[in-house]
Design a protein around this motif. Structure first.
Motif, PDB file in Angstrom:
ATOM      1  N   LYS A   1      53.766  38.090  65.719  1.00 38.25           N
ATOM      2  CA  LYS A   1      52.534  37.289  65.763  1.00 38.25           C
ATOM      3  C   LYS A   1      51.510  37.945  66.682  1.00 38.25           C
ATOM      4  O   LYS A   1      50.322  38.076  66.328  1.00 38.25           O
ATOM      5  CB  LYS A   1      52.840  35.875  66.250  1.00 38.25           C
ATOM      6  N   LYS A   2      51.956  38.391  67.849  1.00 40.76           N
ATOM      7  CA  LYS A   2      51.055  39.011  68.821  1.00 40.76           C
ATOM      8  C   LYS A   2      50.484  40.318  68.281  1.00 40.76           C
ATOM      9  O   LYS A   2      49.273  40.554  68.332  1.00 40.76           O
ATOM     10  CB  LYS A   2      51.805  39.260  70.128  1.00 40.76           C
ATOM     11  N   ARG A   3      51.362  41.161  67.750  1.00 44.47           N
ATOM     12  CA  ARG A   3      50.896  42.458  67.223  1.00 44.47           C
ATOM     13  C   ARG A   3      49.998  42.269  66.007  1.00 44.47           C
ATOM     14  O   ARG A   3      49.038  43.025  65.800  1.00 44.47           O
ATOM     15  CB  ARG A   3      52.094  43.334  66.868  1.00 44.47           C
ATOM     16  N   GLY A   4      50.304  41.257  65.195  1.00 45.99           N
ATOM     17  CA  GLY A   4      49.483  40.995  64.027  1.00 45.99           C
ATOM     18  C   GLY A   4      48.073  40.573  64.389  1.00 45.99           C
ATOM     19  O   GLY A   4      47.094  41.024  63.779  1.00 45.99           O
ATOM     20  N   LEU A   5      47.942  39.711  65.379  1.00 38.05           N
ATOM     21  CA  LEU A   5      46.611  39.286  65.825  1.00 38.05           C
ATOM     22  C   LEU A   5      45.814  40.472  66.347  1.00 38.05           C
ATOM     23  O   LEU A   5      44.609  40.604  66.076  1.00 38.05           O
ATOM     24  CB  LEU A   5      46.752  38.220  66.914  1.00 38.05           C
ATOM     25  N   GLU A   6      46.475  41.352  67.092  1.00 43.87           N
ATOM     26  CA  GLU A   6      45.794  42.534  67.626  1.00 43.87           C
ATOM     27  C   GLU A   6      45.357  43.459  66.503  1.00 43.87           C
ATOM     28  O   GLU A   6      44.241  43.991  66.520  1.00 43.87           O
ATOM     29  CB  GLU A   6      46.725  43.277  68.595  1.00 43.87           C
ATOM     30  N   ARG A   7      46.216  43.653  65.506  1.00 40.38           N
ATOM     31  CA  ARG A   7      45.876  44.543  64.399  1.00 40.38           C
ATOM     32  C   ARG A   7      44.753  43.959  63.548  1.00 40.38           C
ATOM     33  O   ARG A   7      43.861  44.698  63.094  1.00 40.38           O
ATOM     34  CB  ARG A   7      47.109  44.797  63.524  1.00 40.38           C
ATOM     35  N   ALA A   8      44.765  42.659  63.333  1.00 38.09           N
ATOM     36  CA  ALA A   8      43.729  42.024  62.508  1.00 38.09           C
ATOM     37  C   ALA A   8      42.343  42.225  63.102  1.00 38.09           C
ATOM     38  O   ALA A   8      41.344  42.294  62.366  1.00 38.09           O
ATOM     39  CB  ALA A   8      44.027  40.537  62.348  1.00 38.09           C
ATOM     40  N   ASN A   9      42.261  42.358  64.421  1.00 36.79           N
ATOM     41  CA  ASN A   9      40.970  42.570  65.079  1.00 36.79           C
ATOM     42  C   ASN A   9      40.330  43.903  64.716  1.00 36.79           C
ATOM     43  O   ASN A   9      39.139  44.109  64.960  1.00 36.79           O
ATOM     44  CB  ASN A   9      41.131  42.475  66.596  1.00 36.79           C
ATOM     45  N   ASP A  10      41.127  44.819  64.161  1.00 40.36           N
ATOM     46  CA  ASP A  10      40.586  46.130  63.775  1.00 40.36           C
ATOM     47  C   ASP A  10      39.853  46.097  62.441  1.00 40.36           C
ATOM     48  O   ASP A  10      39.329  47.120  62.004  1.00 40.36           O
ATOM     49  CB  ASP A  10      41.723  47.165  63.685  1.00 40.36           C
ATOM     50  N   PHE A  11      39.799  44.932  61.788  1.00 37.92           N
ATOM     51  CA  PHE A  11      39.267  44.866  60.430  1.00 37.92           C
ATOM     52  C   PHE A  11      38.191  43.794  60.274  1.00 37.92           C
ATOM     53  O   PHE A  11      38.113  43.130  59.249  1.00 37.92           O
ATOM     54  CB  PHE A  11      40.404  44.584  59.440  1.00 37.92           C
ATOM     55  N   GLY A  12      37.336  43.633  61.263  1.00 46.35           N
ATOM     56  CA  GLY A  12      36.290  42.630  61.183  1.00 46.35           C
ATOM     57  C   GLY A  12      35.132  43.061  60.306  1.00 46.35           C
ATOM     58  O   GLY A  12      34.963  44.241  59.989  1.00 46.35           O
ATOM     59  N   PRO A  13      34.282  42.105  59.911  1.00 46.63           N
ATOM     60  CA  PRO A  13      33.122  42.424  59.067  1.00 46.63           C
ATOM     61  C   PRO A  13      32.145  43.371  59.736  1.00 46.63           C
ATOM     62  O   PRO A  13      31.480  44.165  59.060  1.00 46.63           O
ATOM     63  CB  PRO A  13      32.495  41.050  58.805  1.00 46.63           C
ATOM     64  N   GLY A  14      32.041  43.313  61.066  1.00 44.03           N
ATOM     65  CA  GLY A  14      31.140  44.219  61.770  1.00 44.03           C
ATOM     66  C   GLY A  14      31.544  45.668  61.598  1.00 44.03           C
ATOM     67  O   GLY A  14      30.703  46.551  61.356  1.00 44.03           O
ATOM     68  N   LYS A  15      32.844  45.944  61.699  1.00 44.89           N
ATOM     69  CA  LYS A  15      33.337  47.311  61.521  1.00 44.89           C
ATOM     70  C   LYS A  15      33.218  47.752  60.069  1.00 44.89           C
ATOM     71  O   LYS A  15      32.928  48.920  59.785  1.00 44.89           O
ATOM     72  CB  LYS A  15      34.788  47.396  62.000  1.00 44.89           C
ATOM     73  N   PHE A  16      33.428  46.817  59.160  1.00 45.36           N
ATOM     74  CA  PHE A  16      33.315  47.104  57.726  1.00 45.36           C
ATOM     75  C   PHE A  16      31.902  47.569  57.379  1.00 45.36           C
ATOM     76  O   PHE A  16      31.701  48.638  56.783  1.00 45.36           O
ATOM     77  CB  PHE A  16      33.685  45.840  56.956  1.00 45.36           C
ATOM     78  N   ILE A  17      30.892  46.805  57.787  1.00 43.36           N
ATOM     79  CA  ILE A  17      29.525  47.150  57.422  1.00 43.36           C
ATOM     80  C   ILE A  17      29.027  48.349  58.218  1.00 43.36           C
ATOM     81  O   ILE A  17      28.237  49.159  57.711  1.00 43.36           O
ATOM     82  CB  ILE A  17      28.571  45.938  57.593  1.00 43.36           C
ATOM     83  N   LYS A  18      29.494  48.511  59.450  1.00 42.03           N
ATOM     84  CA  LYS A  18      29.080  49.673  60.242  1.00 42.03           C
ATOM     85  C   LYS A  18      29.513  50.968  59.567  1.00 42.03           C
ATOM     86  O   LYS A  18      28.754  51.950  59.511  1.00 42.03           O
ATOM     87  CB  LYS A  18      29.655  49.604  61.652  1.00 42.03           C
ATOM     88  N   ALA A  19      30.734  50.985  59.031  1.00 37.12           N
ATOM     89  CA  ALA A  19      31.215  52.171  58.325  1.00 37.12           C
ATOM     90  C   ALA A  19      30.360  52.459  57.101  1.00 37.12           C
ATOM     91  O   ALA A  19      30.033  53.612  56.803  1.00 37.12           O
ATOM     92  CB  ALA A  19      32.677  51.983  57.935  1.00 37.12           C
TER      93      ALA A  19
END
Length: 374
Positions: free
Chosen positions: A346-364
């Motif tokens: 659960k802890k590692r999953g929450l941390e990993r999910a933070n790498d895929f936000g909409p801000g990073k998506f559109i910035k790329a």
């Protein structure tokens, strides 16, 4: 830099491509860039609500949709380009117009399923669709895909000299509403349950999950339910729902395996919030959006060792061998017995999910768009 985003396919999209298109449009609106002007071919919300061509009931209706799609790509979209004069066209649904265009192009090819899994598609349709894809790649085009795994697969099958860039997408925004009535409706609120949420496409390997669940119940005191939520597969060839439904009856699991069908975002939130774990045994994925949805909701994840899923989860999921009932059974039992492992996932999953936000998506996307400037 003027960018035209083709959103026409939203009128029939029901799976990950719909999520991709909607989240890209929303991220573009919410994260403006001073050097980029976005033009949408359609209002995303209105186009997604258009039911004209959804769920065709006969060959005539399917043919009518294909003709409508062809007219759009080859005539109406080029006319829109002449009108708005964009510097760049982005087609997020595999297909760009075959016609010569006065602007640059980016085409999103999400995965290599059409090449790697021909048995899941009608032969005539696969031949026609792959023809559209290739014709749209005749002119200089930047191909965008979802993972490094998908990039390697596309290089192998397309054998193209077009550059291919990887942009990690963002999972679907489910909102904050919770509809917990689904728990009472299917009597799953009082017992822990394993969850799969997605379509019943054959590549999802849901019969394997049902069999693994059955064996876990027989081998151990396994006091869980299994919830398989989502709509049927997209075609007769791809649809495993009847097979799963019959398997549940054959194994005598009618009281333990719940098949609620398509669920709303609010119902999905309630399922994620109450799930003991999410299980994703798919044999082929280009990305694996539900894995990140579950992780973002704080749900531990078991997923197959399919390369795209391993790439996306990056050690935050418990990995089971693809296609193995025995290994999946053992992973489900392990997670049921080991609360420390569950909390760690659960802890590692929450941390990993933070790498895929909409801000990073559109910035790329913004960076790739600006790199295409004349």
């Amino acid at each position: 830099m003027k960018v035209l985003l083709d959103l026409q396919y939203l009128n029939v999209a029901t799976t990950g491509i719909k999520t991709y298109m909607m989240e890209l449009a929303k991220a573009a609106i919410q994260n403006p860039h001073p050097e980029i002007e976005w033009i949408f071919s359609h209002d995303p919300d209105e186009q997604a609500k258009d039911n004209t061509h959804k769920s065709p009931k006969n060959k005539f209706q399917r043919l009518n949709y294909h003709l409508d799609y062809f007219r759009w790509k080859e005539f109406q979209l080029p006319d829109m380009i002449k009108k708005h004069k964009p510097d760049l066209l982005i087609c997020p649904d595999f297909v760009s117009p075959a016609a010569k265009l006065p602007c640059k192009r980016m085409t999103v090819i999400h995965d290599a399923f059409f090449w790697e899994m021909p048995q899941n598609y009608p032969k005539w349709w696969r031949t026609y669709f792959l023809g559209l894809v290739r014709k749209g790649l005749k002119e200089p085009t930047e191909i965008v895909t979802t993972t490094e795994f998908s990039k390697k697969a596309l290089i192998k099958h397309l054998k193209t000299e077009h550059p291919i860039s990887v942009i990690y997408q963002t999972p679907k925004s489910l909102g904050t509403d919770r509809d917990s009535s689904i728990l009472e409706r299917y009597n799953i609120g009082s017992k822990a349950f394993f969850l799969h949420l997605g379509t019943f496409d054959k590549r999802k390997n849901l019969p394997i999950l049902v069999n693994a669940f059955k064996e876990a119940k027989e081998k151990e005191k396994f006091d869980f339910k299994l919830v398989l939520a989502g709509g049927e597969g997209q075609s007769i060839q791809m649809n495993d729902f009847p097979i799963v439904e019959n398997l549940v009856k054959e194994l005598g699991l009618q009281d333990e395996v719940v098949l609620p069908g398509f669920v709303s975002d609010a119902e999905a939130n309630a399922l994620y919030e109450n799930a003991y774990a999410y299980v994703f045994p798919s044999e082929n994925e280009g990305f694996g959006i539900p894995v990140l949805e579950a992780m973002a909701a704080g749900v531990p994840v078991i997923h197959s060792d399919q390369p795209a899923l391993v790439e996306v989860s990056k050690g935050a999921g418990l990995i089971a061998k693809t296609g193995s009932v025995t290994d999946l059974r053992e992973k489900m039992i392990l997670l049921a017995k080991d609360e420390n492992l569950r909390n760690d996932l659960k802890k590692r999953g929450l941390e990993r999910a933070n790498d895929f936000g909409p801000g990073k998506f559109i910035k790329a996307f913004q960076e790739l768009i600006l790199s295409a400037r004349p």
